[in-house]
Scaffold this active site. Structure first.
Site, PDB file in Angstrom:
ATOM      1  N   HIS A 188       1.429   3.997  -2.865  1.00  0.00           N
ATOM      2  CA  HIS A 188       1.537   5.688  -2.700  1.00  0.00           C
ATOM      3  C   HIS A 188       2.843   6.134  -3.308  1.00  0.00           C
ATOM      4  O   HIS A 188       2.459   7.413  -3.814  1.00  0.00           O
ATOM      5  CB  HIS A 188       1.645   6.243  -0.874  1.00  0.00           C
ATOM      6  N   HIS A 211       0.662  -1.290  -0.212  1.00  0.00           N
ATOM      7  CA  HIS A 211       0.190   0.000  -0.001  1.00  0.00           C
ATOM      8  C   HIS A 211       0.657   0.963   0.130  1.00  0.00           C
ATOM      9  O   HIS A 211       0.712   2.396  -1.066  1.00  0.00           O
ATOM     10  CB  HIS A 211      -0.670   0.032   1.744  1.00  0.00           C
ATOM     11  N   GLU A 212       1.861   1.472   0.643  1.00  0.00           N
ATOM     12  CA  GLU A 212       2.955   2.243   0.982  1.00  0.00           C
ATOM     13  C   GLU A 212       3.838   2.027  -0.395  1.00  0.00           C
ATOM     14  O   GLU A 212       4.260   3.792  -0.766  1.00  0.00           O
ATOM     15  CB  GLU A 212       3.803   2.565   2.067  1.00  0.00           C
ATOM     16  N   GLU A 217      -6.190   7.039  -0.586  1.00  0.00           N
ATOM     17  CA  GLU A 217      -6.298   5.770  -0.129  1.00  0.00           C
ATOM     18  C   GLU A 217      -7.026   5.255  -0.728  1.00  0.00           C
ATOM     19  O   GLU A 217      -6.484   4.164  -0.833  1.00  0.00           O
ATOM     20  CB  GLU A 217      -6.582   6.049   1.507  1.00  0.00           C
TER      21      GLU A 217
END
Length: 310
Positions: free
Chosen positions: A134, A130-131, A201
């Protein structure tokens, strides 16, 4: 569509900043506001990663000091087609994580000690993916810029209150207008910042799940982190609430009070979206002990019921 919405919201935030400058000082006030915003963002562009990592007391680790964690990040970065980011650990009991940096070549992933202790290896893979999403989407720079402009709007609104309240309606906002600016300016900035954060997100959840290949690993991690965040305070985040949007789950203890101003989407909605993605990809839920991972998984072979560190 997500990028278009984000661009519109960021434009709205900039327009709000210049609008407040105009109300306080006319056309020259709007130009000054624009120059201040540009200068602040330029400084943030080059220094944001060091500032936030230092704020949370994060220390860098490598293959010698944290081989399991660094190896996991390296494997997932390779799958995502990204350069290897720097890896940091925060001495924080609350399980959480964030990414920072101005671009993929100058990025960092930071995790708390709590998340390493409480998540399985597969769940931690979902969080790190997930990071990395980003970073791949350039969200780390975007979220820093929105936070900077939002903070500048609050500062400008307070400036209008202290220096514009004595003026009449022909030369400034006056006392009533100044009070309105002080309240409505930061409120509007918060709403726009929240909308941008929520949009990014969802996008990071989707891409991160595709990077790791198992959407339910991230879904399981989100549920655990959400539950723990209500019970374990993050005191540094409480002192610096403007950084709350950077974490995978809102680290602030009061974030459940008013969903309108939450910097993150509902965790239940995020999990539902991941469940839908898992169905579309034909991915199973979080694997149990002895389950063989599908071909292309970053782990391969079999798993055990132990945590990520042995």
């Amino acid at each position: 569509m997500n990028y278009f919405k984000t661009a519109l919201l960021l434009a709205g935030l900039t327009a709000l900043f210049m609008g407040i400058g105009y109300l306080i000082g006319g056309a020259s006030g709007a130009m000054i506001a624009l120059v201040v915003a540009a200068a602040t963002n330029l400084f943030t562009y080059w220094n944001s990663d060091r500032m936030v990592l230092r704020m949370y007391g994060a220390h860098e680790v490598d293959a010698r000091t944290a081989p399991e964690l660094v190896g996991l990040v390296a494997e997932l970065a390779s799958r995502a087609g990204l350069p290897m980011p720097r890896v940091f650990v925060m001495d924080e009991a609350q399980p959480n994580a964030f990414a920072t940096g101005r671009n993929p070549q100058n990025a960092a992933v930071a995790v708390t000690a709590g998340i390493m202790q409480q998540l399985s290896r597969e769940e931690l893979a979902g969080v790190i993916a997930h990071e990395l999403a980003h970073i791949k989407n350039h969200d780390t720079l975007l979220m820093t810029i929105t936070a900077t402009i939002a903070g500048a709007i609050s500062m400008l609104a307070q400036f209008g209150m202290f220096f514009g309240g004595h003026r009449n309606s022909n030369s400034g906002p006056g006392i009533v207008g100044s009070i309105a600016l002080m309240i409505l300016g930061p409120l509007g900035a918060m709403l726009v910042q929240t909308a941008i954060s929520r949009t990014r997100e969802y996008a990071a959840d989707n891409l991160g799940a595709r990077i790791v290949g198992q959407p339910m690993w991230l879904a399981s991690a989100l549920m655990k982190i959400e539950n723990a965040a209500h019970q374990v305070p993050n005191f540094e985040a409480e002192r610096n609430p403007a950084t709350a949007h950077m974490f995978i789950i809102n680290p602030l203890s009061g974030h459940g009070v008013d969903n309108l101003f939450s910097t993150h989407p509902s965790t239940e909605n995020r999990i539902a979206a991941l469940q839908q993605l898992a169905a579309e990809l034909g991915a199973s839920g979080a694997p149990s002990a002895g389950t063989r991972y599908p071909s292309g998984s970053p782990w391969g072979g079999t798993t055990t019921s132990r945590g990520p560190w042995g």
